[in-house]
Motif scaffolding. Structure first.
Motif, PDB file in Angstrom:
ATOM      1  N   GLY A   1       0.834  -1.204   0.000  1.00  0.00           N
ATOM      2  CA  GLY A   1       0.000   0.000   0.000  1.00  0.00           C
ATOM      3  C   GLY A   1       0.867   1.251   0.000  1.00  0.00           C
TER       4      GLY A   1
ATOM      5  N   ILE B   1       4.337  -1.818  -3.447  1.00  0.00           N
ATOM      6  CA  ILE B   1       3.146  -2.506  -3.951  1.00  0.00           C
ATOM      7  C   ILE B   1       1.938  -1.600  -3.796  1.00  0.00           C
ATOM      8  N   ASP B   2       1.394  -1.125  -4.916  1.00  0.00           N
ATOM      9  CA  ASP B   2       0.189  -0.294  -4.866  1.00  0.00           C
ATOM     10  C   ASP B   2      -0.298  -0.050  -6.293  1.00  0.00           C
ATOM     11  N   ASN B   3      -1.614  -0.073  -6.471  1.00  0.00           N
ATOM     12  CA  ASN B   3      -2.173   0.253  -7.782  1.00  0.00           C
ATOM     13  C   ASN B   3      -2.120   1.751  -8.079  1.00  0.00           C
ATOM     14  N   GLY B   4      -1.894   2.544  -7.038  1.00  0.00           N
ATOM     15  CA  GLY B   4      -1.792   3.988  -7.213  1.00  0.00           C
ATOM     16  C   GLY B   4      -0.371   4.410  -7.557  1.00  0.00           C
ATOM     17  N   PRO B   5      -0.198   5.678  -7.977  1.00  0.00           N
ATOM     18  CA  PRO B   5       1.122   6.155  -8.413  1.00  0.00           C
ATOM     19  C   PRO B   5       2.031   6.535  -7.252  1.00  0.00           C
TER      20      PRO B   5
ATOM     21  N   HIS C   1       8.292  -0.348  -8.618  1.00  0.00           N
ATOM     22  CA  HIS C   1       6.868  -0.132  -8.356  1.00  0.00           C
ATOM     23  C   HIS C   1       6.069  -1.236  -9.040  1.00  0.00           C
ATOM     24  N   LEU C   2       5.357  -2.021  -8.241  1.00  0.00           N
ATOM     25  CA  LEU C   2       4.529  -3.102  -8.769  1.00  0.00           C
ATOM     26  C   LEU C   2       3.068  -2.766  -8.524  1.00  0.00           C
ATOM     27  N   ARG C   3       2.306  -2.653  -9.603  1.00  0.00           N
ATOM     28  CA  ARG C   3       0.879  -2.337  -9.466  1.00  0.00           C
ATOM     29  C   ARG C   3       0.121  -3.625  -9.144  1.00  0.00           C
ATOM     30  N   ALA C   4      -0.150  -3.794  -7.852  1.00  0.00           N
ATOM     31  CA  ALA C   4      -0.800  -5.017  -7.372  1.00  0.00           C
ATOM     32  C   ALA C   4      -1.502  -4.711  -6.063  1.00  0.00           C
ATOM     33  N   ASP C   5      -2.326  -5.667  -5.609  1.00  0.00           N
ATOM     34  CA  ASP C   5      -3.050  -5.545  -4.347  1.00  0.00           C
ATOM     35  C   ASP C   5      -2.134  -6.009  -3.214  1.00  0.00           C
TER      36      ASP C   5
ATOM     37  N   TRP D   1      -0.502  -9.856  -2.913  1.00  0.00           N
ATOM     38  CA  TRP D   1       0.856  -9.990  -3.468  1.00  0.00           C
ATOM     39  C   TRP D   1       1.770 -10.692  -2.468  1.00  0.00           C
TER      40      TRP D   1
END
Length: 346
Positions: free
Chosen positions: A215, A235-239, A252-256, A260
């Motif tokens: 997050g 780990i976060d879908n946000g920037p 940066h890994l776009r994941a939950d 993850w």
């Protein structure tokens, strides 16, 4: 009155009182907590205050920013001479190494800062003349705390330098760095300062260690880790803020963050996700149980009611599900709000 004086975040007096009451009872000490909502402090009255203090180390208390041994409760102080009653109450005491003038961290007490400061200038020489304060500050001796609750009400207390917070009011003074992506960076900086000792910080935060930040957006906690030289999977879908990525230490890994898992074991995992505390506790336990990390720092967002009970439940759940002996420390930090911060290491 014999007992302990503990400071806390204003509004969390019931949680601190509940913690002290439960912990004292479990340790076999009879007593009672006395406090007022939003006062920023709790007095726990107990006949064997020294024994209780030994049974409840400051580092083990969650809602206490500071733990002091109460020496005197002075009410109805004459504004024309507050010093004489203080000297009288301290007569026969062993010498102190430092005088700390303070007030609870509450809206009602903050205007007392000027009084505490000016009285301290007059009280120090009076204490030295009476043989109650060392000629120069001596960090080896107990500290004397004078806590003003109001203009005519002061609590006198002592702290053991080895069993108390080293900062006035138990609040480390941290400044917001211009490059910090968010104010949440201060939470992790404070956690590393309060929950780890100096030796642990040197040993556990070294260049090249690997970490995950669950997050992570916008990157406050990731930024703190990179300042210690750690390589971070965020780990976060946000920037994330671009200057955090530009460190060259961040992937940066776009994941939950709740699903993850790392491909190989990491040194650290940190997590400041906004989610139900029991769900967070269970996921954090999985990380330790599965060996995905060696050390973790995470926040548990507390409900509006029964916060002490929820805290105990979540920490017990975490310890039980982690499945192996862990060192676990938890505090409600100055930069926390409706949450506590937990450090766990295998």
């Amino acid at each position: 009155m014999d007992g302990l004086l503990c400071y806390c975040r204003a509004g969390f007096e019931p949680e601190l009182a509940g913690e002290l009451s439960d912990r004292a009872a479990e340790a076999g000490f009879a007593g009672y907590a006395r406090t007022e909502r939003d006062s920023g402090h709790v007095v726990y009255a107990c006949e064997d205050a020294d024994g209780l203090s030994r049974a409840l180390p400051w580092a083990s208390l969650i809602f206490a920013r500071q733990k002091l041994r109460l020496l005197a409760d002075l009410r109805g102080l004459d504004p024309r001479d507050r010093i004489a009653p203080m000297l009288g109450a301290l007569q026969g005491r062993a010498r102190f190494g430092t005088l700390v003038m303070e007030h609870p961290d509450s809206d009602a007490a903050k205007p007392l800062a000027g009084l505490a400061r000016s009285l301290g200038n007059a009280l120090r020489p009076a204490l030295r003349k009476a043989g109650l304060l060392s000629a120069q500050d001596d960090a080896r001796l107990p500290r004397l705390h004078v806590c003003f609750v109001s203009g005519d009400h002061a609590l006198l207390a002592a702290s053991d330098p080895a069993d108390s917070a080293p900062w006035p009011l138990g609040i480390p003074r941290l400044r917001m760095h211009a490059d910090a992506p968010s104010r949440s960076a201060l939470k992790l900086e404070e956690a590393l300062l309060v929950l780890l000792d100096e030796g642990e910080r040197r040993r556990l935060l070294r260049d090249g260690m690997r970490a995950a930040d669950l997050g992570a957006a916008p990157g406050g906690w990731t930024w703190v880790l990179t300042r210690h030289g750690l390589r971070v999977q965020s780990i976060d879908n946000g920037p994330l803020r671009q200057h955090v990525l530009d460190t060259g230490l961040v992937e940066h890994l776009r994941a939950d963050g709740f699903s993850w898992q790392p491909a190989q074991a990491l040194d650290w995992m940190v997590c400041d996700m906004v989610e139900q505390p029991r769900r967070v506790a269970e996921r954090m336990a999985t990380w330790l149980r599965e060996g995905w990390c060696r050390h973790a720092i995470f926040n548990l967002k507390l409900p509006m009611k029964k916060r002490w009970q929820e805290t105990r439940l979540c920490l017990d759940l975490f310890a039980a599900q982690a499945g192996e002996p862990l060192a676990i420390r938890a505090k409600q930090l100055y930069h926390d709000r409706e949450e506590i911060t937990v450090f766990a290491t295998r």
